[in-house]
Design an enzyme around this catalytic site. Structure first.
Site, PDB file in Angstrom:
ATOM      1  N   MET A  77     -64.411  42.528  34.157  1.00 55.57           N
ATOM      2  CA  MET A  77     -65.487  42.912  35.073  1.00 55.57           C
ATOM      3  C   MET A  77     -65.019  43.185  36.503  1.00 55.57           C
ATOM      4  O   MET A  77     -65.831  43.442  37.384  1.00 55.57           O
ATOM      5  CB  MET A  77     -66.586  41.842  35.093  1.00 55.57           C
ATOM      6  CG  MET A  77     -67.215  41.588  33.750  1.00 55.57           C
ATOM      7  SD  MET A  77     -67.852  43.100  33.019  1.00 55.57           S
ATOM      8  CE  MET A  77     -68.041  42.563  31.334  1.00 55.57           C
ATOM      9  N   CYS A  78     -63.721  43.127  36.747  1.00 54.92           N
ATOM     10  CA  CYS A  78     -63.199  43.413  38.084  1.00 54.92           C
ATOM     11  C   CYS A  78     -63.142  44.913  38.339  1.00 54.92           C
ATOM     12  O   CYS A  78     -62.756  45.684  37.456  1.00 54.92           O
ATOM     13  CB  CYS A  78     -61.792  42.836  38.248  1.00 54.92           C
ATOM     14  SG  CYS A  78     -61.781  41.085  38.557  1.00 54.92           S
ATOM     15  N   HIS A  79     -63.506  45.295  39.543  1.00 53.40           N
ATOM     16  CA  HIS A  79     -63.408  46.687  39.962  1.00 53.40           C
ATOM     17  C   HIS A  79     -61.962  47.001  40.342  1.00 53.40           C
ATOM     18  O   HIS A  79     -61.302  46.165  40.963  1.00 53.40           O
ATOM     19  CB  HIS A  79     -64.299  46.941  41.186  1.00 53.40           C
ATOM     20  CG  HIS A  79     -65.753  46.758  40.914  1.00 53.40           C
ATOM     21  ND1 HIS A  79     -66.346  45.514  40.934  1.00 53.40           N
ATOM     22  CD2 HIS A  79     -66.719  47.650  40.613  1.00 53.40           C
ATOM     23  CE1 HIS A  79     -67.634  45.654  40.654  1.00 53.40           C
ATOM     24  NE2 HIS A  79     -67.889  46.924  40.459  1.00 53.40           N
TER      25      HIS A  79
ATOM     26  N   MET B 182     -60.124  37.652  43.027  1.00 54.10           N
ATOM     27  CA  MET B 182     -59.484  37.714  41.708  1.00 54.10           C
ATOM     28  C   MET B 182     -58.072  38.274  41.805  1.00 54.10           C
ATOM     29  O   MET B 182     -57.174  37.842  41.077  1.00 54.10           O
ATOM     30  CB  MET B 182     -60.323  38.534  40.730  1.00 54.10           C
ATOM     31  CG  MET B 182     -61.667  37.889  40.390  1.00 54.10           C
ATOM     32  SD  MET B 182     -61.529  36.168  39.819  1.00 54.10           S
ATOM     33  CE  MET B 182     -60.497  36.353  38.383  1.00 54.10           C
ATOM     34  N   GLU B 183     -57.855  39.202  42.713  1.00 51.61           N
ATOM     35  CA  GLU B 183     -56.513  39.759  42.909  1.00 51.61           C
ATOM     36  C   GLU B 183     -55.550  38.704  43.430  1.00 51.61           C
ATOM     37  O   GLU B 183     -54.390  38.637  42.996  1.00 51.61           O
ATOM     38  CB  GLU B 183     -56.577  40.972  43.836  1.00 51.61           C
ATOM     39  CG  GLU B 183     -57.194  42.202  43.205  1.00 51.61           C
ATOM     40  CD  GLU B 183     -58.713  42.160  43.001  1.00 51.61           C
ATOM     41  OE1 GLU B 183     -59.229  43.045  42.310  1.00 51.61           O
ATOM     42  OE2 GLU B 183     -59.385  41.243  43.522  1.00 51.61           O
TER      43      GLU B 183
ATOM     44  N   ASP C   3     -41.310  31.791  32.803  1.00 53.61           N
ATOM     45  CA  ASP C   3     -40.550  32.623  31.875  1.00 53.61           C
ATOM     46  C   ASP C   3     -39.063  32.621  32.204  1.00 53.61           C
ATOM     47  O   ASP C   3     -38.224  32.500  31.314  1.00 53.61           O
ATOM     48  CB  ASP C   3     -41.084  34.052  31.888  1.00 53.61           C
ATOM     49  CG  ASP C   3     -40.302  34.959  30.965  1.00 53.61           C
ATOM     50  OD1 ASP C   3     -40.166  34.622  29.766  1.00 53.61           O
ATOM     51  OD2 ASP C   3     -39.820  36.011  31.430  1.00 53.61           O
TER      52      ASP C   3
END
EC number: 4.6.1.17
Length: 164
Positions: A81-83, A118-119, A133
């Site tokens: 749902m992120c733009h 969110m970014e 990793d």
């Protein structure tokens, strides 16, 4: 419930109660910044190897820096749902406690109609996963977290500063 922002209500649902991407077309573009942080707890020897460049896969923090930037830029590919946003800046900073914790902080900026929380969270998450990793041959029981939003500025909801 419509996708319009309503006080105290979730806005990612349409009239049928199904998920939708919020319509931001009527919002004003403003300068927005978000800062997120994450921690990786590890054995002191693992942290020492990272800091001294002794990890066989290469410069762990340099690769994690690029992963974090790339993660921020591609957040809308990961989070449904992120733009997609035109980011104007992404910076990651690595510090540690000198013993067993590596700290990652990401600052993300844009001038747009929606925020970059969110970014910033994706940036620190991608960087932390990259550290894992690259160091998993040395230690498989590293712990990532907490990961959290430290602050944000701009937008209709105003400024936010975490209590953590």
């Amino acid at each position: 419930m419509s996708s319009e922002s309503q006080e105290g209500k979730l806005t990612h649902f349409n009239e049928q109660g199904r998920a939708n991407m919020v319509d931001i077309s009527g919002k004003q573009a403003t300068a927005r910044t978000a800062v997120a942080v994450s921690t990786i707890t590890m054995h002191p020897d693992t942290l020492r190897a990272i800091k001294e460049g002794q990890v066989g896969k290469g410069d762990v923090l340099a690769v994690a820096q690029i992963a974090g930037i790339q993660g921020a830029k591609r957040t809308s590919d990961w989070i449904p749902m992120c733009h997609p946003l035109p980011l104007t800046g992404v910076n990651l900073i690595f510090t540690d406690n000198g013993h067993n914790e590596l700290y990652i902080e990401a600052t993300v900026k844009t001038e747009g109609k929606t925020g970059v929380e969110m970014e910033a969270l994706t940036a620190v998450s991608a960087a932390a996963l990259t550290v894992y990793d690259m160091c998993k041959a040395l230690q498989k029981d590293m712990v990532i977290g907490p990961t959290l939003l430290r602050s944000k500025t701009g937008g209709k909801s105003g400024n936010y500063l975490s209590g953590f």
